[in-house]
Design a protein around this motif. Structure first.
Motif, short mmCIF file in Angstrom:
data_model
loop_
_atom_site.label_atom_id
_atom_site.label_comp_id
_atom_site.label_asym_id
_atom_site.label_seq_id
_atom_site.Cartn_x
_atom_site.Cartn_y
_atom_site.Cartn_z
N ILE A 172 26.20 2.79 76.97
CA ILE A 172 26.57 2.71 78.39
C ILE A 172 26.70 4.12 78.99
O ILE A 172 26.21 4.39 80.09
N ILE A 173 27.36 5.00 78.25
CA ILE A 173 27.51 6.38 78.73
C ILE A 173 26.14 7.06 78.81
O ILE A 173 25.84 7.79 79.77
N PHE A 174 25.30 6.83 77.81
CA PHE A 174 23.94 7.38 77.79
C PHE A 174 23.15 6.90 79.02
O PHE A 174 22.50 7.69 79.70
N LEU A 175 23.25 5.61 79.31
CA LEU A 175 22.53 5.05 80.46
C LEU A 175 23.06 5.62 81.78
O LEU A 175 22.29 5.90 82.71
N THR A 176 24.37 5.82 81.85
CA THR A 176 24.96 6.45 83.03
C THR A 176 24.45 7.87 83.21
O THR A 176 24.12 8.30 84.33
N ALA A 177 24.36 8.60 82.10
CA ALA A 177 23.85 9.97 82.16
C ALA A 177 22.40 10.00 82.63
O ALA A 177 22.00 10.88 83.41
N ILE A 178 21.62 9.03 82.17
CA ILE A 178 20.22 8.93 82.61
C ILE A 178 20.15 8.70 84.11
O ILE A 178 19.34 9.32 84.82
N ALA A 179 21.02 7.82 84.63
CA ALA A 179 21.03 7.53 86.07
C ALA A 179 21.38 8.78 86.88
O ALA A 179 20.75 9.07 87.91
N VAL A 180 22.38 9.53 86.42
CA VAL A 180 22.77 10.76 87.11
C VAL A 180 21.62 11.77 87.07
O VAL A 180 21.30 12.41 88.08
N LEU A 181 21.00 11.88 85.92
CA LEU A 181 19.90 12.84 85.76
C LEU A 181 18.71 12.47 86.65
O LEU A 181 18.10 13.34 87.28
N TYR A 182 18.42 11.18 86.72
CA TYR A 182 17.30 10.74 87.57
C TYR A 182 17.62 10.98 89.05
O TYR A 182 16.74 11.35 89.83
N GLY A 183 18.87 10.75 89.40
CA GLY A 183 19.27 11.02 90.78
C GLY A 183 19.14 12.50 91.13
O GLY A 183 18.81 12.85 92.27
N LEU A 184 19.38 13.37 90.16
CA LEU A 184 19.29 14.80 90.39
C LEU A 184 17.84 15.29 90.44
O LEU A 184 17.47 16.09 91.29
N ALA A 185 17.02 14.80 89.48
CA ALA A 185 15.70 15.38 89.28
C ALA A 185 14.55 14.49 89.71
O ALA A 185 13.44 14.98 89.93
N GLY A 186 14.78 13.18 89.80
CA GLY A 186 13.70 12.27 90.17
C GLY A 186 12.66 12.10 89.09
O GLY A 186 11.53 11.68 89.36
N SER A 187 13.03 12.42 87.85
CA SER A 187 12.09 12.30 86.73
C SER A 187 12.89 12.08 85.46
O SER A 187 14.06 12.47 85.36
#
Length: 504
Positions: A172-187
């Motif tokens: 769950i934490i990993f998936l949250t981190a992915i969402a934050v990262l995608y929001g920041l970088a779009g990739s």
């Protein structure tokens, strides 16, 4: 065609898992197929490693979609090495499983699920997409949860609940981190992120994403203070399952940390300091925890935690020599920890217990066997010139170069406590007079086994002991390999150029 080689180890494990399902009720056939498949997997992984070593980083873009739009698979030297080590450990555990896992458990699809686990591990090492990494982690969790619960004993279920709960939290934490990262970088392509993240102005949000990844992967790697699920669960499943867990499952979390913090989140003093603090506390907690245990497998479980700290220390220091030591230790640890849990399974077959207080007389009754088991014990201590010695030298030199005497002291402390723990284990299990344990009718003792059964128990331990001896006595080759991987991790332009040549 040459680049497609990196998919062969992955596709073969998938094919093997499905193929084994056609022999669901034919346990003996499954054993043979798994072992033969293990040899083929080692060959395919060896070919991949040879190709990467001689021809450089290999990439495949799924469905011919150019990065960063499609799913990318990448085999650099680190990935190819870990895929090869996974196949070697997988072969050894296939052999050991054929002898040690009881038929009642094998009938529930042990071998198909086991190879699905190897599929997940191989995919995690080869993916170049961070969401795809999450998918492979889920395959690993599902497969390992099935393996840890096969048999349905109370201790297994209790261990599985702790294991599953913490790993789902990590996901769950990993998936949250992915969402934050995608929001920041779009990739989510790792090579693309390596070019985008350093240019972002909002560094605080980048650090938040990095800490989320650290927590998620930290749980999977069993670092302080997120490690308590490991010793509570790794002593409960069959020794063959514990062997593949101890050798590889925590290491895939370490690999993810290495990949993320050497490729995407770079040159951040705050993050490096966090990693170093976590490393020191992980070394101390693992060593002290192992010191007070009375069960052989729990002792080895806490040593996993302690030695994970060595690798995190190398990552936190961030220099090329520290990375080389970290990678060398990772290679050594996969082989040794897999072997130690198989050794614990063999001890259980001989004596019917893993309780140190009830063990003894092993050297008096089985001198040659005891000397064989002594090899991984010497390796885990790091007695020169065994495999555990050389990477610690690199890590200590790196800490001296950085004038980080706390890290140096922690590594020396962890090494000394490992020596004390293993010396005491050897004294209690092999030297002292043992207890006369009550015989159990359902238990097949090692002494009563035929030669084939004994060979199935001993062959994998001999194989991994031989690999550990090669790592130690052929340290110059391992150092050359580790130096090359460290160089690739420090200079990530090779990785980026291999994945996204259109950007150059």
């Amino acid at each position: 065609m040459m680049q497609q080689l990196l998919l062969y180890p992955l596709l073969f494990q998938l094919f093997l898992s499905i193929f084994l399902m056609f022999f669901w009720k034919k346990i003996d056939a499954q054993k043979i197929i798994s072992i033969v498949g293990g040899f083929i997997a080692v060959f395919l992984s060896g070919v991949l490693f040879y190709t990467v070593w001689n021809s450089g980083i290999q990439t495949v873009q799924a469905a011919s979609w150019e990065a960063p739009y499609g799913i990318t698979f990448v085999a650099d030297t680190l990935s190819a090495t870990l895929v090869l080590l996974t196949s070697i450990a997988g072969l050894a555990v296939s052999f050991f499983s054929s002898a040690s896992v009881i038929p009642a458990r094998l009938r529930f699809g042990y071998f198909p699920i086991y190879h699905f686990l190897l599929l997940g591990l191989t995919g995690a090492f080869l993916t170049g997409d961070i969401f795809n990494l999450y998918v492979w982690f889920e395959i690993i969790i599902i497969s390992s949860f099935v393996l840890i619960t096969l048999g349905g004993e109370k201790a297994q279920i209790e261990g599985a609940v702790k294991y599953f709960t913490l790993n789902i939290l990590a996901s769950i934490i990993f998936l949250t981190a992915i969402a934050v990262l995608y929001g920041l970088a779009g990739s989510l392509n790792m090579a693309d992120l390596a070019t985008i993240i350093p240019q972002l102005e909002n560094r605080k949000l980048v650090e938040v994403a990095a800490i989320l990844f650290l927590v998620g992967f930290g749980i999977k790697s069993a670092v302080f203070p997120l490690y308590f699920w490991l010793p509570a669960s790794y002593h409960t499943p069959p020794s063959a399952v514990a062997a593949i867990f101890g050798g590889l499952l925590t290491k895939v979390g370490v690999y993810a940390l290495i990949r993320i913090f050497s490729l995407i989140f770079l040159d951040d003093v705050f993050l490096d300091d966090i990693l170093l603090v976590v490393a020191v506390l992980t070394i101390f907690s693992g060593a002290i925890g192992s010191l007070v245990q009375k069960n052989v497998r729990k002792i080895f479980s806490y040593l996993i935690i302690c030695h994970i700290g060595f690798m995190i220390a190398g990552l936190g220091m961030g220099t090329e020599i520290a990375f080389a030591g970290m990678v060398f230790y990772l290679i050594h640890d996969i082989m040794v920890k897999t072997n130690l849990f198989m050794v614990s399974g063999l001890i259980y077959r001989i004596k019917g217990t893993n309780n140190v207080r009830l063990l003894g007389d092993l050297y008096a009754n089985f001198p040659k066997l005891s000397l064989l088991m002594f090899i991984p014990l010497l390796s885990v201590i790091g007695v020169p010139p065994f495999s555990g010695f050389w990477p610690k030298v690199s890590l200590i030199i790196a800490s001296l170069n950085e004038k980080n005497y706390v890290i140096m002291g922690a590594i020396i402390f962890g090494s000394l406590l490992t020596l004390i723990i293993i010396a005491r284990l050897w004294s209690n299990v092999f030297w002292k007079k043992g207890e006369d344990l009550p015989k159990r009718d359902h238990f097949l003792y090692f002494q009563k086994m035929n030669r084939l059964k004994k060979f199935q128990f001993l062959a994998p331990i001999i194989l991994l002991a031989g690999v550990s001896l090669y790592i130690g006595f052929g340290a110059e080759h391992m150092q050359q390999l580790s130096n090359r991987i460290a160089s690739e991790l420090i200079d990530n332009t090779q990785y980026i150029e291999a994945v996204m040549p259109q950007n150059n």
